[in-house]
Write a protein that holds these residues in place. Structure first.
Motif, PDB file in Angstrom:
ATOM      1  N   LYS A 295       0.842  -1.201   0.000  1.00 25.04           N
ATOM      2  CA  LYS A 295       0.000   0.000   0.000  1.00 25.04           C
ATOM      3  C   LYS A 295       0.878   1.252   0.000  1.00 25.04           C
ATOM      4  CE  LYS A 295      -3.394   2.275   3.028  1.00 25.04           C
ATOM      5  NZ  LYS A 295      -4.209   2.074   4.240  1.00 25.04           N
ATOM      6  N   GLU A 296       1.946   1.239   0.796  1.00 25.91           N
ATOM      7  CA  GLU A 296       2.846   2.390   0.871  1.00 25.91           C
ATOM      8  C   GLU A 296       3.520   2.647  -0.471  1.00 25.91           C
ATOM      9  OE1 GLU A 296       2.871  -0.165   3.077  1.00 25.91           O
ATOM     10  OE2 GLU A 296       1.978   0.860   4.788  1.00 25.91           O
ATOM     11  N   ALA A 297       3.935   1.584  -1.145  1.00 28.50           N
ATOM     12  CA  ALA A 297       4.577   1.740  -2.459  1.00 28.50           C
ATOM     13  C   ALA A 297       3.576   2.219  -3.511  1.00 28.50           C
ATOM     14  CB  ALA A 297       5.236   0.431  -2.888  1.00 28.50           C
ATOM     15  N   LEU A 298       2.323   1.802  -3.394  1.00 26.18           N
ATOM     16  CA  LEU A 298       1.264   2.305  -4.273  1.00 26.18           C
ATOM     17  C   LEU A 298       1.110   3.809  -4.082  1.00 26.18           C
ATOM     18  CD1 LEU A 298      -1.356   2.096  -6.081  1.00 26.18           C
ATOM     19  CD2 LEU A 298      -2.564   1.553  -3.966  1.00 26.18           C
ATOM     20  N   VAL A 299       1.059   4.245  -2.838  1.00 27.56           N
ATOM     21  CA  VAL A 299       0.923   5.672  -2.546  1.00 27.56           C
ATOM     22  C   VAL A 299       2.155   6.436  -3.040  1.00 27.56           C
ATOM     23  CG1 VAL A 299       0.722   7.377  -0.687  1.00 27.56           C
ATOM     24  CG2 VAL A 299      -0.691   5.314  -0.649  1.00 27.56           C
ATOM     25  N   ALA A 300       3.338   5.863  -2.865  1.00 29.22           N
ATOM     26  CA  ALA A 300       4.560   6.505  -3.362  1.00 29.22           C
ATOM     27  C   ALA A 300       4.508   6.676  -4.874  1.00 29.22           C
ATOM     28  CB  ALA A 300       5.787   5.693  -2.952  1.00 29.22           C
ATOM     29  N   ALA A 301       4.050   5.649  -5.586  1.00 28.99           N
ATOM     30  CA  ALA A 301       3.931   5.733  -7.047  1.00 28.99           C
ATOM     31  C   ALA A 301       2.889   6.777  -7.442  1.00 28.99           C
ATOM     32  CB  ALA A 301       3.562   4.367  -7.624  1.00 28.99           C
ATOM     33  N   LEU A 302       1.797   6.831  -6.705  1.00 26.18           N
ATOM     34  CA  LEU A 302       0.761   7.837  -6.957  1.00 26.18           C
ATOM     35  C   LEU A 302       1.349   9.243  -6.807  1.00 26.18           C
ATOM     36  CD1 LEU A 302      -2.247   8.718  -7.311  1.00 26.18           C
ATOM     37  CD2 LEU A 302      -2.430   8.535  -4.826  1.00 26.18           C
ATOM     38  N   LEU A 303       2.090   9.457  -5.746  1.00 23.49           N
ATOM     39  CA  LEU A 303       2.673  10.779  -5.506  1.00 23.49           C
ATOM     40  C   LEU A 303       3.694  11.147  -6.574  1.00 23.49           C
ATOM     41  CD1 LEU A 303       3.017  10.591  -1.645  1.00 23.49           C
ATOM     42  CD2 LEU A 303       1.370  11.939  -2.967  1.00 23.49           C
ATOM     43  N   GLN A 304       4.516  10.199  -6.954  1.00 22.10           N
ATOM     44  CA  GLN A 304       5.497  10.490  -8.004  1.00 22.10           C
ATOM     45  C   GLN A 304       4.807  10.855  -9.312  1.00 22.10           C
ATOM     46  OE1 GLN A 304       9.647   8.383  -7.483  1.00 22.10           O
ATOM     47  NE2 GLN A 304       8.048   6.868  -7.730  1.00 22.10           N
ATOM     48  N   SER A 305       3.741  10.136  -9.647  1.00 22.67           N
ATOM     49  CA  SER A 305       3.067  10.407 -10.922  1.00 22.67           C
ATOM     50  C   SER A 305       2.312  11.729 -10.893  1.00 22.67           C
ATOM     51  CB  SER A 305       2.121   9.265 -11.295  1.00 22.67           C
ATOM     52  OG  SER A 305       0.980   9.261 -10.475  1.00 22.67           O
ATOM     53  N   ARG A 306       1.795  12.124  -9.730  1.00 17.51           N
ATOM     54  CA  ARG A 306       0.996  13.339  -9.652  1.00 17.51           C
ATOM     55  C   ARG A 306       1.823  14.576  -9.293  1.00 17.51           C
ATOM     56  NH1 ARG A 306      -1.766   9.379 -11.401  1.00 17.51           N
ATOM     57  NH2 ARG A 306      -3.959   9.142 -10.849  1.00 17.51           N
ATOM     58  N   LEU A 307       2.806  14.410  -8.412  1.00 19.68           N
ATOM     59  CA  LEU A 307       3.589  15.562  -7.951  1.00 19.68           C
ATOM     60  C   LEU A 307       4.910  15.734  -8.698  1.00 19.68           C
ATOM     61  CD1 LEU A 307       3.110  15.254  -4.084  1.00 19.68           C
ATOM     62  CD2 LEU A 307       1.794  16.602  -5.704  1.00 19.68           C
ATOM     63  N   GLY A 308       5.455  14.653  -9.195  1.00 19.79           N
ATOM     64  CA  GLY A 308       6.746  14.727  -9.876  1.00 19.79           C
ATOM     65  C   GLY A 308       6.826  15.800 -10.949  1.00 19.79           C
ATOM     66  N   PRO A 309       5.848  15.858 -11.846  1.00 17.16           N
ATOM     67  CA  PRO A 309       5.910  16.875 -12.904  1.00 17.16           C
ATOM     68  C   PRO A 309       5.918  18.310 -12.375  1.00 17.16           C
ATOM     69  CG  PRO A 309       4.345  15.162 -13.491  1.00 17.16           C
ATOM     70  CD  PRO A 309       4.756  14.901 -12.070  1.00 17.16           C
ATOM     71  N   LEU A 310       5.358  18.539 -11.197  1.00 18.28           N
ATOM     72  CA  LEU A 310       5.350  19.888 -10.633  1.00 18.28           C
ATOM     73  C   LEU A 310       6.753  20.387 -10.307  1.00 18.28           C
ATOM     74  CD1 LEU A 310       2.387  19.582  -8.120  1.00 18.28           C
ATOM     75  CD2 LEU A 310       2.378  20.751 -10.321  1.00 18.28           C
TER      76      LEU A 310
ATOM     77  N   ASP B 117       6.521  26.745  -3.549  1.00 16.38           N
ATOM     78  CA  ASP B 117       5.466  27.347  -4.384  1.00 16.38           C
ATOM     79  C   ASP B 117       4.474  26.312  -4.934  1.00 16.38           C
ATOM     80  OD1 ASP B 117       6.501  29.817  -3.811  1.00 16.38           O
ATOM     81  OD2 ASP B 117       7.422  30.131  -5.783  1.00 16.38           O
ATOM     82  N   PRO B 118       4.946  25.178  -5.466  1.00 17.56           N
ATOM     83  CA  PRO B 118       3.964  24.176  -5.925  1.00 17.56           C
ATOM     84  C   PRO B 118       3.100  23.627  -4.785  1.00 17.56           C
ATOM     85  CG  PRO B 118       6.105  23.714  -6.882  1.00 17.56           C
ATOM     86  CD  PRO B 118       6.310  24.782  -5.847  1.00 17.56           C
ATOM     87  N   LEU B 119       3.675  23.506  -3.602  1.00 22.05           N
ATOM     88  CA  LEU B 119       2.889  23.029  -2.456  1.00 22.05           C
ATOM     89  C   LEU B 119       1.802  24.038  -2.093  1.00 22.05           C
ATOM     90  CD1 LEU B 119       5.704  21.551  -0.189  1.00 22.05           C
ATOM     91  CD2 LEU B 119       4.083  20.296  -1.620  1.00 22.05           C
ATOM     92  N   ALA B 120       2.147  25.324  -2.157  1.00 15.39           N
ATOM     93  CA  ALA B 120       1.159  26.366  -1.861  1.00 15.39           C
ATOM     94  C   ALA B 120       0.010  26.310  -2.867  1.00 15.39           C
ATOM     95  CB  ALA B 120       1.819  27.740  -1.863  1.00 15.39           C
ATOM     96  N   GLU B 121       0.330  26.064  -4.129  1.00 13.41           N
ATOM     97  CA  GLU B 121      -0.716  25.928  -5.146  1.00 13.41           C
ATOM     98  C   GLU B 121      -1.574  24.700  -4.894  1.00 13.41           C
ATOM     99  OE1 GLU B 121       0.405  26.220  -9.285  1.00 13.41           O
ATOM    100  OE2 GLU B 121       1.983  27.649  -8.765  1.00 13.41           O
ATOM    101  N   LEU B 122      -0.921  23.581  -4.604  1.00 17.75           N
ATOM    102  CA  LEU B 122      -1.653  22.340  -4.351  1.00 17.75           C
ATOM    103  C   LEU B 122      -2.576  22.449  -3.149  1.00 17.75           C
ATOM    104  CD1 LEU B 122       1.185  19.717  -4.852  1.00 17.75           C
ATOM    105  CD2 LEU B 122      -0.906  19.887  -6.211  1.00 17.75           C
ATOM    106  N   ALA B 123      -2.153  23.179  -2.133  1.00 14.54           N
ATOM    107  CA  ALA B 123      -2.921  23.279  -0.895  1.00 14.54           C
ATOM    108  C   ALA B 123      -4.278  23.939  -1.095  1.00 14.54           C
ATOM    109  CB  ALA B 123      -2.122  24.041   0.155  1.00 14.54           C
ATOM    110  N   ALA B 124      -4.455  24.633  -2.202  1.00 12.56           N
ATOM    111  CA  ALA B 124      -5.731  25.305  -2.474  1.00 12.56           C
ATOM    112  C   ALA B 124      -6.789  24.353  -3.026  1.00 12.56           C
ATOM    113  CB  ALA B 124      -5.501  26.452  -3.453  1.00 12.56           C
ATOM    114  N   ASP B 125      -6.407  23.122  -3.317  1.00 12.61           N
ATOM    115  CA  ASP B 125      -7.301  22.150  -3.943  1.00 12.61           C
ATOM    116  C   ASP B 125      -7.405  20.897  -3.067  1.00 12.61           C
ATOM    117  OD1 ASP B 125      -8.637  20.893  -6.367  1.00 12.61           O
ATOM    118  OD2 ASP B 125      -6.892  19.573  -6.135  1.00 12.61           O
ATOM    119  N   PRO B 126      -8.591  20.322  -2.877  1.00  6.57           N
ATOM    120  CA  PRO B 126      -8.717  19.125  -2.024  1.00  6.57           C
ATOM    121  C   PRO B 126      -7.827  17.958  -2.467  1.00  6.57           C
ATOM    122  CG  PRO B 126     -10.885  20.009  -2.535  1.00  6.57           C
ATOM    123  CD  PRO B 126      -9.895  20.781  -3.365  1.00  6.57           C
ATOM    124  N   ILE B 127      -7.718  17.715  -3.746  1.00 10.66           N
ATOM    125  CA  ILE B 127      -6.858  16.618  -4.210  1.00 10.66           C
ATOM    126  C   ILE B 127      -5.396  16.970  -3.962  1.00 10.66           C
ATOM    127  CG2 ILE B 127      -6.089  15.306  -6.235  1.00 10.66           C
ATOM    128  CD1 ILE B 127      -8.963  15.463  -7.275  1.00 10.66           C
ATOM    129  N   GLY B 128      -5.051  18.219  -4.161  1.00 15.02           N
ATOM    130  CA  GLY B 128      -3.686  18.666  -3.872  1.00 15.02           C
ATOM    131  C   GLY B 128      -3.347  18.507  -2.398  1.00 15.02           C
TER     132      GLY B 128
END
Length: 193
Positions: free
Chosen positions: A51-66, A90-101
């Motif tokens: 489960k942890e590795a799934l979440v890590a892959a999810l984060l890399q795919s969604r946050l990596g490009p930022l 700065d990308p974290l501040a942008e993400l924090a404005a959105d529930p998925i972020g």
């Protein structure tokens, strides 16, 4: 066969993201992710291992490009410490404005602050490039010191943006600026410009 594997992998990531947003990390099981993705009950283990590795892959795919384009550009330009910190925050501040972020930030904070080795493969999900940036700016600093400073910096940054008890709190622009200044001062303390 590879296309089916890629499609299943993407379905698992999408299902996990949706379930994590709806129910939170603790309440989401591997079985639930597989069921939501209409995948074999062992699919998460096959594609990710845990489960942890799934979440890590999810984060890399969604946050990596930022981070990739801005951090890669800074890496080549000989940026200041303040510019590097801003490129992280700065990308974290942008993400924090959105529930998925916010979900992504909380998950990242959970994994990073737990100090688990999840086998992140994306370059900017490792301390190494950040340590390199700091050492190029301050060559007299030891690698161990640069590593410790960045670990503390990420603890503070992720603690502010991803605190699990913060609910839907969004940091003000002033707080973000103060955080950046504080982290920059900590990374560059007692070093000559």
């Amino acid at each position: 066969m590879r296309q089916v594997d890629h499609t299943t992998r993407e379905k698992l990531l999408t299902a996990a993201e949706r379930l994590l947003l709806e129910s939170g990390y603790e309440r989401v099981s591997i079985r639930a992710v597989c069921a939501a993705a209409e995948a074999n009950p062992a699919a998460v283990h096959y594609h990710f291992g845990s489960k942890e590795a799934l979440v890590a892959a999810l984060l890399q795919s969604r946050l990596g490009p930022l981070w990739e384009s801005s951090m890669d550009g800074l890496d080549r330009s000989g940026a200041t410490v303040a510019q590097c910190v801003a490129a992280v925050v700065d990308p974290l501040a942008e993400l924090a404005a959105d529930p998925i972020g916010r979900l992504h930030i909380r998950l990242l904070a959970r994994l990073v602050l737990a100090r688990q080795d999840l086998g992140f493969t994306a370059r900017w999900f490792s301390l190494e490039p950040f340590v390199g940036l700091l050492l190029r700016r301050y060559p007299a600093m030891s690698e161990a010191e640069a590593r410790t400073r960045w670990m503390l910096a990420f603890d503070l940054i992720l603690g502010q943006f991803g605190a699990p008890l913060a609910a839907d709190r969004v940091l003000s622009a002033r707080t973000v600026a103060t955080l950046c200044a504080f982290v920059t001062a900590g990374l560059s303390a007692d070093q000559e410009s």
